[in-house]
Write an enzyme that holds these catalytic residues in place. Structure first.
Site, PDB file in Angstrom:
ATOM      1  CE1 TYR A  43      14.336   0.272  -6.576  1.00 43.89           C
ATOM      2  CE2 TYR A  43      16.610   1.089  -6.337  1.00 43.89           C
ATOM      3  CZ  TYR A  43      15.329   1.236  -6.471  1.00 43.89           C
ATOM      4  OH  TYR A  43      14.878   2.691  -6.878  1.00 43.89           O
TER       5      TYR A  43
HETATM    6  N1  LIG Z   1      12.965   7.937  -4.185  1.00 42.42           N
HETATM    7  C1  LIG Z   1      14.252   7.593  -4.637  1.00 42.42           C
HETATM    8  O1  LIG Z   1      15.126   7.679  -3.882  1.00 42.42           O
HETATM    9  C2  LIG Z   1      14.219   7.121  -5.947  1.00 42.42           C
HETATM   10  C3  LIG Z   1      15.449   6.948  -6.373  1.00 42.42           C
HETATM   11  C4  LIG Z   1      15.559   6.417  -7.626  1.00 42.42           C
HETATM   12  C5  LIG Z   1      14.597   5.594  -8.470  1.00 42.42           C
HETATM   13  N2  LIG Z   1      13.426   5.709  -7.614  1.00 42.42           N
HETATM   14  C6  LIG Z   1      12.291   5.146  -8.347  1.00 42.42           C
HETATM   15  O2  LIG Z   1      11.193   5.883  -8.409  1.00 42.42           O
HETATM   16  C7  LIG Z   1       9.813   5.293  -8.728  1.00 42.42           C
HETATM   17  C8  LIG Z   1       8.869   6.033  -7.661  1.00 42.42           C
HETATM   18  O3  LIG Z   1       9.140   5.730  -6.238  1.00 42.42           O
HETATM   19  P1  LIG Z   1       9.138   7.048  -5.285  1.00 42.42           P
HETATM   20  O4  LIG Z   1      10.270   7.320  -4.597  1.00 42.42           O
HETATM   21  O5  LIG Z   1       8.220   7.937  -5.564  1.00 42.42           O
HETATM   22  O6  LIG Z   1       8.479   6.071  -4.091  1.00 42.42           O
HETATM   23  P2  LIG Z   1       7.004   5.860  -3.498  1.00 42.42           P
HETATM   24  O7  LIG Z   1       6.545   7.355  -3.165  1.00 42.42           O
HETATM   25  O8  LIG Z   1       7.036   4.886  -2.590  1.00 42.42           O
HETATM   26  O9  LIG Z   1       6.059   5.679  -4.837  1.00 42.42           O
HETATM   27  C9  LIG Z   1       6.095   4.411  -5.515  1.00 42.42           C
HETATM   28  C10 LIG Z   1       4.677   4.326  -6.133  1.00 42.42           C
HETATM   29  O10 LIG Z   1       4.813   3.021  -6.720  1.00 42.42           O
HETATM   30  C11 LIG Z   1       3.426   2.446  -6.212  1.00 42.42           C
HETATM   31  N3  LIG Z   1       3.467   0.808  -6.128  1.00 42.42           N
HETATM   32  C12 LIG Z   1       4.190   0.250  -5.677  1.00 42.42           C
HETATM   33  N4  LIG Z   1       3.990  -0.864  -5.830  1.00 42.42           N
HETATM   34  C13 LIG Z   1       2.763  -1.047  -6.668  1.00 42.42           C
HETATM   35  C14 LIG Z   1       2.355  -2.178  -7.299  1.00 42.42           C
HETATM   36  N5  LIG Z   1       2.091  -3.526  -6.841  1.00 42.42           N
HETATM   37  N6  LIG Z   1       1.049  -1.916  -8.078  1.00 42.42           N
HETATM   38  C15 LIG Z   1       0.831  -0.771  -8.216  1.00 42.42           C
HETATM   39  N7  LIG Z   1       1.368   0.393  -7.686  1.00 42.42           N
HETATM   40  C16 LIG Z   1       2.472   0.148  -6.794  1.00 42.42           C
HETATM   41  C17 LIG Z   1       3.296   2.821  -4.904  1.00 42.42           C
HETATM   42  O11 LIG Z   1       2.049   2.597  -4.530  1.00 42.42           O
HETATM   43  P3  LIG Z   1       1.582   2.449  -2.834  1.00 42.42           P
HETATM   44  O12 LIG Z   1       1.473   3.766  -2.344  1.00 42.42           O
HETATM   45  O13 LIG Z   1       0.299   2.044  -2.800  1.00 42.42           O
HETATM   46  O14 LIG Z   1       2.708   1.458  -2.318  1.00 42.42           O
HETATM   47  C18 LIG Z   1       3.584   4.398  -5.074  1.00 42.42           C
HETATM   48  O15 LIG Z   1       2.437   5.059  -5.676  1.00 42.42           O
HETATM   49  C19 LIG Z   1      10.299   3.802  -8.154  1.00 42.42           C
HETATM   50  O16 LIG Z   1      10.172   3.170  -9.520  1.00 42.42           O
HETATM   51  C20 LIG Z   1      11.588   3.862  -7.722  1.00 42.42           C
HETATM   52  O17 LIG Z   1      12.256   2.875  -7.788  1.00 42.42           O
HETATM   53  C21 LIG Z   1      13.038   6.173  -6.333  1.00 42.42           C
END
Ligand SMILES: NC(=O)c1ccc[n+]([C@@H]2O[C@H](COP(=O)([O-])OP(=O)(O)OC[C@H]3O[C@@H](n4cnc5c(N)ncnc54)[C@H](OP(=O)(O)O)[C@@H]3O)[C@@H](O)[C@H]2O)c1
Length: 282
Positions: free
Chosen positions: A157
């Site tokens: 990651y």
């Molecule tokens: N949460 C944290 O603590 C955090 C911290 C730093 C950065 N981020 C970043 O924030 C971003 C959003 O994450 P989040 O925390 O909101 O998590 P999340 O709720 O799991 O959201 C991730 C989104 O990406 C989609 N996704 C994953 N793989 C995909 C694919 N192959 N094709 C299309 N869509 C896909 C997921 O769809 P599905 O529901 O279908 O899987 C979901 O809509 C990510 O890039 C993550 O790395 C998160």
């Protein structure tokens, strides 16, 4: 907002993407939001009955992304995108020595290759023209604090997000003639389903030489999650980046912001190693 503005956000099924869609729609934007599964398309379309176009694509599938490009172009009917938010992503954990190639590649496919691919497909709708005073759109990368700081057992990651940081900077320097700005958001823990989707993500390594450390690694993760901020913090920041002509190039978002910035940017790496050593072994 004097005229309708359009923004595309990838991954709006849950978490940051979903909240950002809500936040921007409430402020008058038309949001194109992508989901991977048809069931999510139905749910999210019901959640946002107005000013929302649901796109269905897996970010790693170029054919699906191109089909969505046609839909977006048609809906825009000559308008431009004000922004593209590269949010879709996943987090796969495990010791870098043992993570199998398929998993490692999957992490890179989604968090890196797909980001370049989606960006390239939608670039024509973001391009302005500096010579003729036509403004370009903004590209916002939802990177991570893991894009500037490495945590053991989250190697794949971290590597993917470090690469995303490079990608952002390269795009910004290469797209100047189109007046496209590229800004990176580097969140620490945010309330979302990101980690739940990988619950017990270390389980497959319990019977390995790293087994004993996995419990500690989980604990570090759980402690971090306790300091998670609501997704709305990121939504507000996205809105600020979209509405200001120029902003900073990157934003670390974390509780205890200043100590975090000082720690990740200025703490000597040997000292950081020492801290991890204590957390993992003492
Ligand atoms: N949460 C944290 O603590 C955090 C911290 C730093 C950065 N981020 C970043 O924030 C971003 C959003 O994450 P989040 O925390 O909101 O998590 P999340 O709720 O799991 O959201 C991730 C989104 O990406 C989609 N996704 C994953 N793989 C995909 C694919 N192959 N094709 C299309 N869509 C896909 C997921 O769809 P599905 O529901 O279908 O899987 C979901 O809509 C990510 O890039 C993550 O790395 C998160």
């Amino acid at each position: 907002m004097s005229q309708q503005e359009y923004v595309l956000i990838t991954g709006v099924s849950t978490g940051i993407g979903n909240d950002a869609a809500r936040y921007l729609i409430d402020r008058g934007y038309h949001v194109f939001g992508s989901v991977k599964k048809s069931s999510d398309a139905v749910r999210v379309s019901a959640q946002f009955p107005k000013n929302f176009t649901c796109l269905e694509f897996d970010v790693t599938r170029t054919d699906q992304v191109r089909t969505s490009f046609e839909i977006v172009t048609e809906t825009l009917s000559g308008n431009k995108l004000s922004g593209l938010v590269n949010n879709a992503g996943l987090a796969l954990g495990g010791p870098i020595e043992l993570m199998d190639d398929e998993k490692f590649r999957c992490q890179m496919e989604v968090n890196l290759f797909a980001v370049r691919n989606v960006t390239n497909v939608f670039l024509p709708l973001l391009k302005g023209d500096k010579e003729n005073n036509i403004s370009g759109g903004k590209i916002i990368m939802i990177s991570s604090i893991s894009g500037v700081f490495n945590t053991p057992f989250n190697g794949a990651y971290c590597i993917s997000k470090h690469a995303m940081e490079s990608l952002a900077e390269i795009y910004r320097r290469e797209l100047m003639m189109y007046d496209i700005d590229v800004v990176s958001i580097q969140p620490g823990p945010i309330e979302s389903k990101l980690w739940d989707k990988n619950i017990d993500k270390y389980e497959e390594y319990y019977d390995t030489e790293y087994g004993k450390l996995m419990g500690r690694a989980n604990k570090i993760m759980k402690n971090a999650e306790r300091r998670a901020l609501p997704a709305a913090v990121i939504s507000k920041l996205i809105h600020k980046i979209l509405t200001r002509r120029r902003t900073r190039l990157s934003f670390i978002v974390n509780k205890n912001w200043l100590p975090t910035v000082l720690f990740v940017k200025y703490m000597p790496a040997r000292w950081v190693d020492r801290i991890f050593y204590r957390q993992l072994f003492e």
